[in-house]
Design a protein around this motif. Structure first.
Motif, PDB file in Angstrom:
ATOM      1  N   ARG A 112     -35.755 -11.007   2.566  1.00  0.00           N
ATOM      2  CA  ARG A 112     -35.406  -9.675   2.048  1.00  0.00           C
ATOM      3  C   ARG A 112     -36.163  -9.375   0.744  1.00  0.00           C
ATOM      4  N   ALA A 113     -36.280 -10.383  -0.118  1.00  0.00           N
ATOM      5  CA  ALA A 113     -37.014 -10.166  -1.378  1.00  0.00           C
ATOM      6  C   ALA A 113     -38.464  -9.776  -1.088  1.00  0.00           C
ATOM      7  N   PHE A 114     -39.079 -10.454  -0.127  1.00  0.00           N
ATOM      8  CA  PHE A 114     -40.468 -10.119   0.205  1.00  0.00           C
ATOM      9  C   PHE A 114     -40.573  -8.724   0.821  1.00  0.00           C
ATOM     10  N   HIS A 115     -39.575  -8.347   1.605  1.00  0.00           N
ATOM     11  CA  HIS A 115     -39.603  -6.997   2.200  1.00  0.00           C
ATOM     12  C   HIS A 115     -39.449  -5.909   1.146  1.00  0.00           C
ATOM     13  N   LEU A 116     -38.914  -6.282   0.009  1.00  0.00           N
ATOM     14  CA  LEU A 116     -38.717  -5.300  -1.065  1.00  0.00           C
ATOM     15  C   LEU A 116     -39.850  -5.335  -2.094  1.00  0.00           C
ATOM     16  N   ALA A 117     -40.830  -6.234  -1.891  1.00  0.00           N
ATOM     17  CA  ALA A 117     -41.926  -6.367  -2.861  1.00  0.00           C
ATOM     18  C   ALA A 117     -42.707  -5.065  -2.969  1.00  0.00           C
ATOM     19  N   GLY A 118     -42.843  -4.576  -4.170  1.00  0.00           N
ATOM     20  CA  GLY A 118     -43.578  -3.331  -4.389  1.00  0.00           C
ATOM     21  C   GLY A 118     -42.810  -2.096  -3.964  1.00  0.00           C
ATOM     22  N   ARG A 119     -41.532  -2.287  -3.552  1.00  0.00           N
ATOM     23  CA  ARG A 119     -40.725  -1.162  -3.068  1.00  0.00           C
ATOM     24  C   ARG A 119     -39.415  -1.039  -3.835  1.00  0.00           C
ATOM     25  N   CYS A 120     -38.942  -2.166  -4.337  1.00  0.00           N
ATOM     26  CA  CYS A 120     -37.665  -2.164  -5.074  1.00  0.00           C
ATOM     27  C   CYS A 120     -37.797  -1.323  -6.340  1.00  0.00           C
ATOM     28  N   ILE A 156     -24.067 -13.033  -6.756  1.00  0.00           N
ATOM     29  CA  ILE A 156     -25.398 -13.672  -6.840  1.00  0.00           C
ATOM     30  C   ILE A 156     -26.328 -12.747  -7.648  1.00  0.00           C
ATOM     31  N   PRO A 157     -27.065 -13.285  -8.621  1.00  0.00           N
ATOM     32  CA  PRO A 157     -27.908 -12.420  -9.473  1.00  0.00           C
ATOM     33  C   PRO A 157     -29.173 -11.951  -8.760  1.00  0.00           C
ATOM     34  N   LEU A 158     -28.981 -11.112  -7.757  1.00  0.00           N
ATOM     35  CA  LEU A 158     -30.100 -10.685  -6.903  1.00  0.00           C
ATOM     36  C   LEU A 158     -31.159  -9.907  -7.675  1.00  0.00           C
ATOM     37  N   ARG A 159     -30.731  -9.214  -8.703  1.00  0.00           N
ATOM     38  CA  ARG A 159     -31.690  -8.407  -9.469  1.00  0.00           C
ATOM     39  C   ARG A 159     -32.764  -9.302 -10.107  1.00  0.00           C
ATOM     40  N   GLU A 160     -32.400 -10.529 -10.437  1.00  0.00           N
ATOM     41  CA  GLU A 160     -33.374 -11.439 -11.056  1.00  0.00           C
ATOM     42  C   GLU A 160     -34.518 -11.744 -10.088  1.00  0.00           C
ATOM     43  N   VAL A 161     -34.206 -11.859  -8.800  1.00  0.00           N
ATOM     44  CA  VAL A 161     -35.259 -12.117  -7.802  1.00  0.00           C
ATOM     45  C   VAL A 161     -36.204 -10.921  -7.760  1.00  0.00           C
ATOM     46  N   ASN A 162     -35.607  -9.737  -7.683  1.00  0.00           N
ATOM     47  CA  ASN A 162     -36.433  -8.528  -7.579  1.00  0.00           C
ATOM     48  C   ASN A 162     -37.259  -8.307  -8.845  1.00  0.00           C
ATOM     49  N   LYS A 163     -36.665  -8.619 -10.004  1.00  0.00           N
ATOM     50  CA  LYS A 163     -37.386  -8.398 -11.268  1.00  0.00           C
ATOM     51  C   LYS A 163     -38.587  -9.337 -11.380  1.00  0.00           C
ATOM     52  N   LYS A 164     -38.425 -10.565 -10.884  1.00  0.00           N
ATOM     53  CA  LYS A 164     -39.544 -11.518 -10.937  1.00  0.00           C
ATOM     54  C   LYS A 164     -40.726 -10.963 -10.112  1.00  0.00           C
ATOM     55  N   ILE A 165     -40.420 -10.464  -8.920  1.00  0.00           N
ATOM     56  CA  ILE A 165     -41.504  -9.923  -8.072  1.00  0.00           C
ATOM     57  C   ILE A 165     -42.075  -8.662  -8.721  1.00  0.00           C
ATOM     58  N   GLU A 166     -41.192  -7.822  -9.256  1.00  0.00           N
ATOM     59  CA  GLU A 166     -41.656  -6.596  -9.935  1.00  0.00           C
ATOM     60  C   GLU A 166     -42.603  -6.938 -11.084  1.00  0.00           C
ATOM     61  N   LYS A 167     -42.248  -7.956 -11.860  1.00  0.00           N
ATOM     62  CA  LYS A 167     -43.075  -8.361 -13.004  1.00  0.00           C
ATOM     63  C   LYS A 167     -44.451  -8.843 -12.525  1.00  0.00           C
TER      64      LYS A 167
END
Ligand code: SF4
Ligand code: SF4
Ligand code: SF4
Length: 219
Positions: free
Chosen positions: A153-161, A175-186
């Motif tokens: 799911r994190a990969f599917h949201l890469a560049g889209r979240c 679960i701190p899901l935002r941290e996963v998305n923020k890492k990819i966003e960064k």
């Protein structure tokens, strides 16, 4: 963040610009739920939601009509100087420590899919998690399947979240899901200078190619 999600949906042809009328509201940030629960009301005691501390600008990037709140804007959340500070601290840990952290977090996942259901970018008619011919990963809430689900799911949201933070808010086990998305966003920001939902004219990150890309990842 609502407008940023509309922008991504327009980019991905899920909405037609002519079909929607956007009423934009200048946003000074939302109050964190823990502050609301505490009953604190005076301005000095209020804490803003984490997502709002990393969000700018306060004026929506796309609208047909703007509801201005100029008098409120300066009273709102102050942008963080370094929105990726926590991510950098986490990156400084060893790979074993980071893996252990996420193993423990994802072991608590009960596969309710609330994170997917609430996400404006998870609109697939048939999610990979629901497919059975073939089944892409275990549907049972075990660690192996949970890791696969959350990483996919994190990969599917890469560049889209667009960092609305709703997945983390909806997760019933915290679960701190935002941290996963923020890492990819960064990483995407640093590698490609790309920000999801920044403008309707920009091409979606994973559907464009730059001939001058140094392709450092190829060894
Ligand atoms: S923060 Fe969560 S819910 Fe919001 S767009 Fe990103 S992945 Fe989806
Ligand atoms: S997790 Fe992936 S497959 Fe499932 S709805 Fe979201 S984007 Fe689609
Ligand atoms: S909302 Fe939380 S518990 Fe439910 S599937 Fe997503 S990560 Fe797992």
């Amino acid at each position: 963040c609502d407008v940023r999600s509309i922008i991504v949906l327009l980019q991905e042809n899920q909405l037609k610009r002519d079909d929607i009328f956007i009423i934009g509201v200048e946003c000074s940030g939302v109050i964190a739920e823990h502050t609301l629960a505490s009953g604190k009301e005076s301005p000095g005691e209020l804490d803003f939601d984490e997502k709002c501390k990393a969000c700018r600008p306060s004026t929506p990037r796309l609208y047909d009509y703007l509801v201005s709140q100029k008098d409120q804007k300066d009273k709102g959340v102050l942008p963080e100087e370094n929105p990726y500070q926590d991510i950098r601290k986490f990156e400084a840990k060893s790979i074993e420590e980071r893996f252990k952290f996420w193993q423990e977090e994802f072991s608590r996942c009960i596969r309710c899919y609330a994170c997917r259901q609430i996400c404006p970018m998870c609109y697939c008619p048939r999610c990979v998690a629901d497919q059975t011919m073939p089944t892409w990963f275990s549907r049972a809430p075990d660690l192996e399947g949970n890791l696969a689900w959350n990483v996919i799911r994190a990969f599917h949201l890469a560049g889209r979240c667009i960092d609305c933070g709703e997945c983390e808010r909806a997760c019933p086990v915290g679960i701190p899901l935002r941290e996963v998305n923020k890492k990819i966003e960064k990483d995407i920001k640093e590698l490609f200078d790309y920000e999801a939902g920044a403008g309707v004219d920009q091409k979606p990150l994973l559907s464009c190619f730059d001939q001058n890309d140094p392709e450092d990842f190829i060894r």
